[in-house]
Design an enzyme around this catalytic site. Structure first.
Site, PDB file in Angstrom:
ATOM      1  N   ARG A  58       0.941  -0.906   0.066  1.00 61.19           N
ATOM      2  CA  ARG A  58      -0.566   0.210  -0.315  1.00 61.19           C
ATOM      3  C   ARG A  58       0.928   1.830   0.066  1.00 61.19           C
ATOM      4  NH1 ARG A  58      -3.308  -0.516   4.232  1.00 61.19           N
ATOM      5  NH2 ARG A  58      -1.729   0.020   5.253  1.00 61.19           N
ATOM      6  N   TYR A 111     -13.116  22.107 -10.773  1.00 61.88           N
ATOM      7  CA  TYR A 111     -14.111  21.215 -11.302  1.00 61.88           C
ATOM      8  C   TYR A 111     -15.394  20.387 -10.177  1.00 61.88           C
ATOM      9  CZ  TYR A 111     -13.778  15.940 -12.619  1.00 61.88           C
ATOM     10  OH  TYR A 111     -14.168  14.931 -13.042  1.00 61.88           O
ATOM     11  N   ASP A 183      -5.049  22.997  -9.420  1.00 65.57           N
ATOM     12  CA  ASP A 183      -5.367  21.652  -9.965  1.00 65.57           C
ATOM     13  C   ASP A 183      -4.797  22.234 -11.506  1.00 65.57           C
ATOM     14  OD1 ASP A 183      -6.178  20.309 -11.924  1.00 65.57           O
ATOM     15  OD2 ASP A 183      -8.131  19.559 -11.275  1.00 65.57           O
ATOM     16  N   LYS A 208      -5.701  11.837 -18.295  1.00 64.95           N
ATOM     17  CA  LYS A 208      -5.697  13.382 -18.681  1.00 64.95           C
ATOM     18  C   LYS A 208      -4.585  13.265 -19.763  1.00 64.95           C
ATOM     19  CE  LYS A 208      -9.907  13.968 -16.814  1.00 64.95           C
ATOM     20  NZ  LYS A 208      -9.540  15.331 -16.119  1.00 64.95           N
TER      21      LYS A 208
END
Ligand SMILES: *Cc1c(COP(=O)(O)O)cnc(C)c1O
Length: 398
Positions: A58, A111, A183, A208
């Site tokens: 993890r 967003y 962002d 993206k």
């Protein structure tokens, strides 16, 4: 080193992997330690924020560490951390810095799912927020409260493309002890250098342009040395991790990101400019066009532009707009962006706004310009606009 060279070299260690050019996909949960001394040493080095040290799956495998090392170097931050999606990166970054009673200033252009996370989830946990006009610049200072902990910026907004004055906002935030979360997905690690402009925590929806092929979901947070202990601890406490296969795809995409972006940029400006000349189009919103209200800021702070922008059509019946979209052969109807393919999606920001008013009445469309030949894309849009005109005329007669 030039950043295009960095894209090729960053995070690569072939000597560790039998000479393999690419860090392989490491799948794993358990990591074996040779002795108690080795285990104790690793725990100590991890606590001291040494990168690439893991005691459990993890906390990352060498595949994750390779991407994190590369993005931290490219964005110019201290450390990076991967997440299973861009939104998970936004949500964890916000959660890392905020406690009950803290106040956030959030840009109206954020967003929408990020806005929903802040207002719906963190709001339930006692975090206060104020939505601000993205064009506020240094004027943000007037909205800073004694408990303002975070100023959240997204520039340009990924639907409406307002360019923000990040250095002015960061200077004001820092004067009052607040941190700037950005962002930076549109700017990518190549075209906007967040830490040179005063950002404390930068977020990439790697889904993206970094992945770049529409075949994986991934998010990345990069931050300053000061912010890293908070980000690291909260990420750990929330059990955030990402799949090694998706992480590998991001590493692979990264290597060619510069050449892809150069083409996305060039084609998008060409097509946006053509669209500006069309009588059916009310407004084109791409920061690299001189007509864009944020163009001067974009020129000052950005090193390039990507293939995502918006247009607003002159008011037309919904059926004509839908006939236009349906007629397109090369533009897929789809959310997301940053892949090799062109996309179109209608949007209506008016319902999501509170500090600003969307000034247009015609249908807004977001376009992602892919790697097809721009002449083919123009031809496709041109026939589509003919369909729009024809459908509109038919509706008028009927
Ligand atoms: C897509 C996107 C995100 C979220 O990324 P996912 O990987 O889809 O969760 C965040 N910010 C911006 C600007 C985006 O376009």
């Amino acid at each position: 080193m030039k950043e295009h060279t960095q894209l090729v070299t960053a995070g690569r260690h072939p000597e560790r992997y039998a000479g393999m050019v690419n860090t392989p996909v490491f799948r794993g949960s358990t990591i074996l330690h040779g002795s108690m001394a080795e285990l104790k040493d690793k725990i100590k080095r991890r606590a001291a924020n040494e990168p690439g040290v893991s005691t459990y799956g993890r906390y990352g495998t060498p595949t994750h560490h390779a991407l994190q090392e590369a993005i931290a170097e490219l964005e110019g931050g201290f450390r990076s951390q991967v997440y299973p999606s861009g939104l998970a990166a936004c949500a964890t970054a916000l959660t890392s810095l905020l406690s009950a009673g803290d106040h956030v200033l959030l840009t109206d252009s954020a967003y929408t799912p990020t806005r929903d996370f802040l207002t719906r989830v963190l709001g339930r946990y006692g975090v206060e927020f104020t939505i601000y006009d993205p064009a506020v610049g240094a004027g943000i200072e007037a909205s800073i409260q004694p408990n303002t902990r975070v100023v959240y910026v997204e520039s340009p907004g990924s639907e409406t493309f307002e360019v923000q004055d990040i250095p002015a906002i960061a200077a004001a935030a820092h004067r009052h002890g607040a941190k700037v979360l950005m962002d930076n997905t549109w700017g990518t690690p190549l075209f906007f250098k967040p830490f040179e402009h005063g950002v404390d925590v930068s977020i990439q929806a790697a889904t993206k342009y970094i992945v770049g092929h529409s075949d994986a979901m991934l998010g990345i947070v990069t931050c300053t040395e000061e912010m890293w202990p908070l980000i690291k601890r909260t990420t750990q406490d929330m059990g955030q991790t990402a799949g090694p296969d998706d992480t590998y795809l991001a590493l692979r995409g990264l290597r060619t990101m510069n050449v892809r972006l150069q083409q996305h940029w060039k084609s998008a400006v060409e097509i946006a400019t053509w669209l500006e000349s069309r009588p059916e189009v009310e407004k084109v919103l791409h920061p690299a066009l001189p007509s864009h209200p944020g163009h001067e800021l974009w020129k000052r702070d950005f090193l390039g532009a990507c293939g995502l922008f918006a247009i607003v059509l002159k008011p037309a019946p919904a059926a004509a707009v839908e006939a236009f979209i349906d007629s397109l052969q090369l533009f897929g109807i789809g959310f997301s962006w940053g892949g090799y393919e062109s996309l179109i999606i209608p949007f209506d920001p008016s319902g999501d706004r509170s500090a600003t008013q969307w000034p247009y009445t015609g249908q807004a469309l977001r376009l992602h310009i892919g790697l097809e030949d721009p002449a083919d894309l123009v031809a496709d849009l041109e026939q589509g606009l003919t369909v729009l005109e024809r459908t509109q005329a038919q509706l008028l007669v009927a």
